[in-house]
Design an enzyme around this catalytic site. Structure first.
Site, short mmCIF file in Angstrom:
data_model
loop_
_atom_site.label_atom_id
_atom_site.label_comp_id
_atom_site.label_asym_id
_atom_site.label_seq_id
_atom_site.Cartn_x
_atom_site.Cartn_y
_atom_site.Cartn_z
CG ASN A 104 -1.92 1.10 1.24
OD1 ASN A 104 -1.77 2.10 0.55
ND2 ASN A 104 -2.94 0.96 2.06
NE ARG A 156 -4.49 3.73 -1.39
CZ ARG A 156 -4.10 4.91 -0.96
NH1 ARG A 156 -2.85 5.10 -0.59
NH2 ARG A 156 -4.95 5.91 -0.89
CG HIS A 200 -9.31 7.53 1.02
ND1 HIS A 200 -9.54 8.83 1.44
CD2 HIS A 200 -7.98 7.37 1.01
CE1 HIS A 200 -8.37 9.41 1.67
NE2 HIS A 200 -7.41 8.55 1.42
CD GLU A 218 -6.57 2.09 2.84
OE1 GLU A 218 -6.87 2.66 1.77
OE2 GLU A 218 -5.73 2.52 3.64
#
Length: 386
Positions: free
Chosen positions: A7, A77, A162, A363
């Site tokens: 991420n 991500r 997000h 996440e």
């Protein structure tokens, strides 16, 4: 399947090695404050202070501490997927080229997302790499909320970001409330170095504060959030300033308080620094304004969710942001809000009309889950990314 999740954010890289089907976390950590003098790598409970000059240096340090691992897939991500990417996809050169073309829309993120992909490709040749897009969750925003009042030939719209965080915390809120996700309305406040508010109706995003780029909306670490669109022209005419660079990298908390990290801003405010105090008030006022707007969009709100580093850990920001919303049924319980817990919890009054929840985002878990799904189903081929 073990998935290494990277991420790669604007100022940090979080990582986690996850056995998806069993849920076991095999390793995890974060590199924070990349490019600053006082960086930090925290890995499996230990921490090393140092300076990480850029994202590639941070990623190399992560691979060093992970040692000899063999993930079966790597999930990344990626912030901006534009119109083309509405779900996670296996990475090929077409995907990378598309992500790079979208960099002007996410200049703090897409370029470093590509760095993460390239480093992982070299480190794990032959291992599937999957891009999981922050924008994908928001493709359900209806046209009246996604459309800007500008000439259609500009081909711009509200994308939102997000998304992986919103998807995860919405599911967790459903479990905490004991209600099916399709039956509840939520406002998600993801507050970190980047910050956004999202209206979620029946599990679908219907409006969100970030727009074409991650600059719009709430006040952030170095991003201004909402400003008069005329500001860009004014700065160019009067000061010769590149507004894109200034509003992305030199604004937000950094501009108001001299530092971009809310932890330091709070410390300075507590010590009597008036600039830091004002920065926190501006930050919280903007949040409160968006909560009111999204209450109107949804018509009924079952819960407001605080997540992200600031949302999860700064009780004063939560209190300041919710102050004055009592007539909307939003009432914090001071003792609950100030409690040192770090887990999922309600911080509103017992049996209040609107639940105020703190839900630590995950996440990495959401990215790992989508990575596994993408590997199993395959992905669009090169021509689909034009």
């Amino acid at each position: 399947m073990s998935v290494l999740v990277l991420n790669t954010g604007s100022s940090s890289v979080k990582y986690e090695l996850i056995e998806v089907e069993s849920g076991e976390r095999l390793a995890n950590g974060v590199v924070e404050r990349i490019g600053e003098d006082a960086g930090r790598l925290a890995h499996d409970g230990g921490a090393v202070e140092g300076r990480f000059a850029d994202h590639e240096a941070a990623l190399r340090a992560i691979l060093d501490v992970l040692g000899d691992i063999s993930p079966e897939a790597v999930g990344h991500r990626v912030v901006h997927g534009g119109e083309h990417f509405r779900e996670a996809v296996l990475v090929d050169e077409g995907v990378i080229a598309a992500v790079e073309r979208l960099a002007p829309l996410a200049p703090l993120h897409n370029p470093v997302n590509v760095i993460g992909i390239r480093v992982a490709q070299r480190a794990f040749p032959g291992v599937p790499q999957v891009a999981v897009f922050d924008t994908a969750f928001h493709h359900t925003i209806p046209p009246h909320a996604a459309t800007y009042a500008v000439p259609p030939e500009w081909k711009v719209r509200r994308f939102g970001f997000h998304g992986t965080s919103c998807a995860y915390v919405a599911e967790r809120a459903s479990a905490l409330l004991g209600s099916d996700l399709s039956a509840i309305n939520l406002i998600v406040l993801h507050l970190g170095n980047g910050a956004s508010a999202t209206a979620v109706q029946a599990g679908r995003s219907v409006d969100t504060s970030m727009g074409l780029t991650p600059m719009e909306g709430l006040v952030m670490g170095t991003r201004s959030g909402d400003v008069d669109p005329g500001l860009a022209g004014y700065l160019a005419r009067t000061c010769g300033i590149d507004a894109d660079e200034a509003l992305t990298r030199r604004s937000g908390l950094l501009a108001l308080a001299g530092v971009s990290d809310m932890r330091t801003v709070r410390q300075r405010a507590d010590e009597g620094d008036e600039a830091a105090r004002l920065a926190r008030e501006v930050y919280c006022h903007r949040i409160r304004k968006y909560v009111g707007a999204y209450y109107a969009v949804l018509g009924r709100v079952d819960a407001i969710i605080f997540t992200g580093g600031v949302g999860e850990h700064d009780a004063e920001v939560r209190a300041m942001s919710m102050a004055g919303l009592e007539r909307l049924g939003v009432v914090l319980d001071p003792a609950r809000n100030q409690a040192p817990s770090t887990g999922e919890r309600a911080v509103s009054e017992e049996n209040g009309e609107v639940a105020v929840l703190v839900i630590p985002t995950d996440e990495e878990w959401e990215i790992a889950r989508q990575t596994l799904q993408s590997v199993r189903r395959g992905a669009p081929q090169l021509g689909d990314h034009a």
